[in-house]
Design a protein around this motif. Structure first.
Motif, mmCIF file in Angstrom:
data_model
loop_
_atom_site.group_PDB
_atom_site.id
_atom_site.type_symbol
_atom_site.label_atom_id
_atom_site.label_comp_id
_atom_site.label_asym_id
_atom_site.label_seq_id
_atom_site.Cartn_x
_atom_site.Cartn_y
_atom_site.Cartn_z
ATOM 1 N N TRP A 1 0.817 -1.211 0.000
ATOM 2 C CA TRP A 1 0.000 0.000 0.000
ATOM 3 C C TRP A 1 0.859 1.273 0.000
ATOM 4 O O TRP A 1 0.332 2.348 -0.302
ATOM 5 C CB TRP A 1 -0.934 0.012 1.227
ATOM 6 C CG TRP A 1 -2.036 -0.985 1.157
ATOM 7 C CD1 TRP A 1 -2.358 -1.782 0.093
ATOM 8 C CD2 TRP A 1 -2.980 -1.302 2.176
ATOM 9 N NE1 TRP A 1 -3.437 -2.578 0.396
ATOM 10 C CE2 TRP A 1 -3.842 -2.305 1.672
ATOM 11 C CE3 TRP A 1 -3.188 -0.843 3.482
ATOM 12 C CZ2 TRP A 1 -4.888 -2.847 2.426
ATOM 13 C CZ3 TRP A 1 -4.222 -1.379 4.231
ATOM 14 C CH2 TRP A 1 -5.060 -2.373 3.701
ATOM 15 N N ILE B 1 0.906 8.662 -3.176
ATOM 16 C CA ILE B 1 -0.013 7.577 -3.555
ATOM 17 C C ILE B 1 0.707 6.664 -4.537
ATOM 18 O O ILE B 1 1.343 7.135 -5.478
ATOM 19 C CB ILE B 1 -1.278 8.125 -4.239
ATOM 20 C CG1 ILE B 1 -1.983 9.129 -3.331
ATOM 21 C CG2 ILE B 1 -2.244 6.980 -4.576
ATOM 22 C CD1 ILE B 1 -3.102 9.856 -4.028
ATOM 23 N N PRO C 1 -8.228 1.075 0.454
ATOM 24 C CA PRO C 1 -7.481 1.934 1.388
ATOM 25 C C PRO C 1 -6.137 2.388 0.819
ATOM 26 O O PRO C 1 -5.552 3.343 1.314
ATOM 27 C CB PRO C 1 -7.289 1.035 2.621
ATOM 28 C CG PRO C 1 -7.559 -0.350 2.168
ATOM 29 C CD PRO C 1 -8.482 -0.259 0.999
ATOM 30 N N PHE C 2 -5.675 1.702 -0.207
ATOM 31 C CA PHE C 2 -4.384 2.057 -0.826
ATOM 32 C C PHE C 2 -4.529 3.222 -1.796
ATOM 33 O O PHE C 2 -3.532 3.695 -2.338
ATOM 34 C CB PHE C 2 -3.826 0.839 -1.573
ATOM 35 C CG PHE C 2 -4.868 0.143 -2.399
ATOM 36 C CD1 PHE C 2 -5.203 0.615 -3.656
ATOM 37 C CD2 PHE C 2 -5.551 -0.957 -1.899
ATOM 38 C CE1 PHE C 2 -6.185 -0.007 -4.403
ATOM 39 C CE2 PHE C 2 -6.544 -1.587 -2.650
ATOM 40 C CZ PHE C 2 -6.854 -1.111 -3.903
ATOM 41 N N LEU C 3 -5.741 3.674 -2.008
ATOM 42 C CA LEU C 3 -5.965 4.747 -2.978
ATOM 43 C C LEU C 3 -7.065 5.661 -2.450
ATOM 44 O O LEU C 3 -8.157 5.737 -2.994
ATOM 45 C CB LEU C 3 -6.364 4.121 -4.335
ATOM 46 C CG LEU C 3 -6.705 5.055 -5.497
ATOM 47 C CD1 LEU C 3 -5.582 6.048 -5.760
ATOM 48 C CD2 LEU C 3 -7.004 4.258 -6.767
ATOM 49 N N PRO C 4 -6.780 6.349 -1.352
ATOM 50 C CA PRO C 4 -7.823 7.177 -0.737
ATOM 51 C C PRO C 4 -8.231 8.344 -1.647
ATOM 52 O O PRO C 4 -7.390 8.995 -2.245
ATOM 53 C CB PRO C 4 -7.163 7.677 0.548
ATOM 54 C CG PRO C 4 -5.696 7.517 0.334
ATOM 55 C CD PRO C 4 -5.515 6.386 -0.623
#
Lengths: 359, 359, 359, 359
Positions: free
Chosen positions: B299, B355, C54-57
């Motif tokens: 992540w 990100i 959750p890895f790409l909010p």
């Protein structure tokens, strides 16, 4: 590895399509004494084994049978159950009643108390009514390096989980002999993804789990209580541990890194190594490494070995125990076959691989 | 991501062929304010960058320069050193003398005491005479979430190692506020193989390190003392930790699982999460996860983020802190650029990726 | 990479939980001109995006909407469909009727003939009645390096599959110019497992697909006909190719190795490289490598680049074309955004990553 | 797998530290007839085997010997050479002179013509003067399924390379019987990184080769001429092939995908399967898969099996042959032991693993 005769002990394998079943059949196939006399499954009943598992062809291409009690009892001396938690205990009481001994890979008989099992495996237990309190107390926890006599006489052997196997083996000698403090034990474990089974789940896809490491079930993983039960039984005191499993991007292998405090902080790593060597001197499936050499899971892959190393931080008397196993062999099917061997009066590691392939 | 102008601050990068150098150049290339004004190397001097790194083409295909002091000082405002331990400290005193500020990725200035550095990095130190006791004491440990003011004024920033970065970030708030006991802290870390660098070594071959997990440098890994120095400085007491690194079969990513004891065992995971959130509220590179969600290194891959989660075992008051970073960005080059930003009066995370790409 | 304003073109993304959707949103999030104005899904409707990914909010933690036609047409200028084959064509006619343009990641509009689509995608087509013969003929095959003008005016862009993208780019210049024979073209492709999608399947588990390579759908893979349609259209003759896909144990990346025969066997690799360079001179997403340097999929991972190399066996006049892409970006979402750019009058690669992270 | 007696044939292994040597020793250790009577090495002479290879402990922890000719000839019946190209041919003539038979894993005796070897292995040949034209012509190419009688009588067996093994096995039946055209054969191969050996090289690091696939040595890889020599010898005509190797991110395994044209385009995949089955009926190391099932390298990992499948594109009469092996066993050490078996009058696959572990 060619054809082997005189396979005189008949073993039924029920639940053949998961990794536990596949490994069991792989190992039994080359075992000199065991014959796979019955192959049974629920979802896979009626399928041809060689279609299902082309990587592990069996002679005469057997069809997987439905789980028929009378056929099983008729054809087998021992039954190896590789079924989901909660299913095994539906079948086991019937088998025991028919005087067939059971080696169970599931968690159903790992707890001496049925109530504890119910509280921990609540999802599974809610689905099934179980009244086999007696069987729970009669079942033997199948860690052959410690319970070999009990296993040899057991009606039911409950094979330990993969994390408990890798964690108990290094810890038990030190707790048994009172060398470490009973509180503050921390077990940080790392497992390959095959531990999650063969049923497809998103987080076990290569695209998801490759190139990543992650903790899961932090505080409260089911194997915590299993480890605590065994350590408490051994030491006679109520032991609480900290256990954190991690998912590691590899197929097979499990490493437990265990932290504990020495009662006598003057003990050296060599001293601790001697403790381990003494306990496991006659156990072909446990190998103690020289001080300063640390176990690599690849070194035990495809074997029934546990590779253990110990180090001591002499600044503070903390001992670090490291233990590597193949989660599907020593952590599952291979350990089960150790029990089968003992129940059959054979040497515990007979027919089991102790050297892998590298790299 | 197209062409960017007004790159007004000139940065020299020395040591461009290792992973630290490659990541630094990757990140600087897209930074809106920094210009790579000089590209230098020892072994790679004279080579064309684009031949060496076809995966990261630079405009005008620059040649890597020899390390010429006057040319460096002439062409750059700040120097980013990505050199082996013991080499950096040969160059740094000369640069400082010429009023050029240094951000150093090596371990050479991470210790306030030159003697301690010598005792720990004995192999490297034996090769080089160093007399820069003063510079050691003046260097700032470059953990931007804690030392931003000192970094902004520093002559030398010593960038933390990857393991210390992932371990200090979750621990510091709790030690600073006296929430956890200062003894008994255990750090169990898992790193991808890129942490071992780009120089070929047998144990880092895919054939060797794939499909395996292993501990290494158990008790006494160099980063132990680095973590202890920073925690001791912060807490005012002499802190000893237990630190065990593990090699995990993946390229990038580092996870630290940290075990400590709460002083007040009634604190909950939510309480501890609040502690972390409060401290890191204004830090875009630190993200605290909801209780029960655990960090996956994937992540944060290719980002400058540290992803932190906390859990508490309420049976015994133990807190488990988990922290995931990309070892080559937040654990190395990205953190260095945070320092470059601060030294240049820019927001700490300017130009840094927050990100990643998934999966 | 910080906050970006003036995102003036409104894009709806429908089908957000698969890899195509995730990549699209990842790329759109940082695009300077596109705003994600509507996030829709079938199975995921009602879920919070940030819980799902959750890895790409995303800012303001949006809820995924149900697929409501009037809301979509109301809120968006263009719609990006990331839906399973056969589902997209249920929605597209309605969107077109409402004058909303569509970029479709599925196979539904890749064929000019509805009959051909039905014969190849029989499983999907059997489930759905489709009468959009006209739309099929109006849809534009979205390979931006070749169809940019048509794409810029299109109502429907059918984005190519990942294998066709990697295979057509190196082949088209040679077929267009009549440099290679039209028969005997062989395409041997190797793809990472993310090409199989995010829905869990046994053969895509890490435990199954790691440490293995395998061919699949040998003769008759669906992408064969797609490649043949485009090559035939381009060359004006009926072209049959041989296409064999292979599954490779990695997450992302796709390499096509293409074999063809030169009409003039005296042409050299340098000559062929010149052909490629000339055609793709103004295409930022295609890079031709020097003769003797071969494409590594890792070099284009997380980018919208196709990396192409050519070699010639001068003994027999065979040309070998090699082409590497990131299957989820240039092979899917990134290429779709190239079309979005062209439809919006923007440069084709605007906002798309062209440099990855290494290693 | 426990202790085995009556190991009556004495085998010396020279060159023990590379993957070829390690695999050879692993296999010999469990072979019922061969005794490792001498363990020799150049760089490793004087080291303890168990320190060097803790994953493969040998009884009595032998020391690796210097390469002493009289000791070797004294102690062994056959010598297995696992040495770099160009080194083997320094030792072999001396061994042959002393009537010791040689099985050579290197390329030194794979060519019938010394001149051809020199032209292809120019780097190695430039370092060494070789005058063993006669030995080259006497050496037998060690592909046991085709040359078993010659191997059984050979003084020198030159074991095939891994790519030739996987490529020749599926092709030879079709060329021998004139079923396919002799021109236009294309071999596209995919290999794990262990094929590159154990000497550390940058491109074989996990950090570099993981998550990537790449072609290499396109046109002109050394194994091209080796395959061409054998196919030409077999068919009686001068055959030129196209061979492209690819590096795949896995440890072990090699897949060749072979494209050829049927002379009679009406032949079906079932017909072709029958051709293969007939030829390999009595070869336990070759298994032909049902039409429509394709070989996965994982299915033959850690075995001496070649798994072959065939498919036909009936539109154009092209046949696609797929062949999977473990590059270090069937592609190297296991195949060498097949030759040792034949030279000793034993069944060709005696003592070799034919079933692996899955997953």
């Amino acid at each position: 590895m060619d054809s082997i005769n005189n396979k005189s002990i008949r073993v039924a394998v029920i639940g053949a399509s998961g990794y536990g079943g596949i490994q069991s059949i792989r190992l039994l196939k080359e075992h000199p004494d065991f014959e796979i006399s019955f192959l049974g499954g629920y979802k896979t009943a009626g399928l041809k084994w060689n279609d299902l598992c082309p990587f592990l062809p069996l002679e005469n291409d057997p069809t997987i049978n439905a789980v028929d009690l009378s056929e099983i009892t008729d054809k087998s001396d021992i039954v190896l159950l590789s079924l989901p938690n909660g299913i095994s205990s539906q079948l086991t009481p019937k088998l025991i009643k028919e005087k067939v001994r059971v080696v169970d890979l599931s968690a159903d008989y790992r707890y001496r108390s049925l109530e504890e099992w119910k509280s921990i495996y609540s999802v599974e237990s809610s689905k099934h009514s179980r009244k086999d309190e007696l069987l729970c107390s009669q079942a033997v926890y199948g860690i052959p390096e410690w319970n070999s006599i009990e296993i040899s006489k057991a009606k039911i052997v409950a094979c330990p989980g993969c994390f408990p196997t890798a964690s108990l083996l290094p810890l038990m000698p030190f707790l048994k002999q009172g060398i470490i403090e009973t509180d503050g034990i921390i077990i940080d474990s790392k497992s390959g993804t095959s531990g999650g089974g063969r049923v497809p789940k998103e987080h076990l896809l290569l695209a998801e789990s490759s190139e990543s490491v992650e903790p899961y079930s932090v505080v409260g993983h089911r194997h915590t209580s299993e480890i605590e039960q065994e350590l408490s039984n051994l030491s006679g005191s109520n032991i609480q541990i900290q256990f954190t499993p991690h998912l590691v991007p590899m197929v097979r292998g499990l490493l437990s890194t265990v932290y504990a405090r020495l009662r006598d902080p003057c003990l050296t790593a060599e001293d601790c190594k001697t403790v381990l060597e003494t306990v496991y001197r006659s156990c072909p499936s446990v190998e103690i490494q020289p001080v300063g050499v640390y176990p690599k899971t690849k070194w035990v892959r495809f074997t029934n070995k546990a590779l253990i190393s110990v180090q001591v931080d002499q600044r503070n008397g903390r001992v670090i125990l490291m233990s590597a196993i193949d989660n599907l062999i020593k952590g599952q099917a291979g350990q089960a076959i150790q029990s089968l061997n003992l129940m059959s009066g054979l040497p515990t590691c007979k027919g089991l691989p102790l050297i892998g392939y590298y790299p």
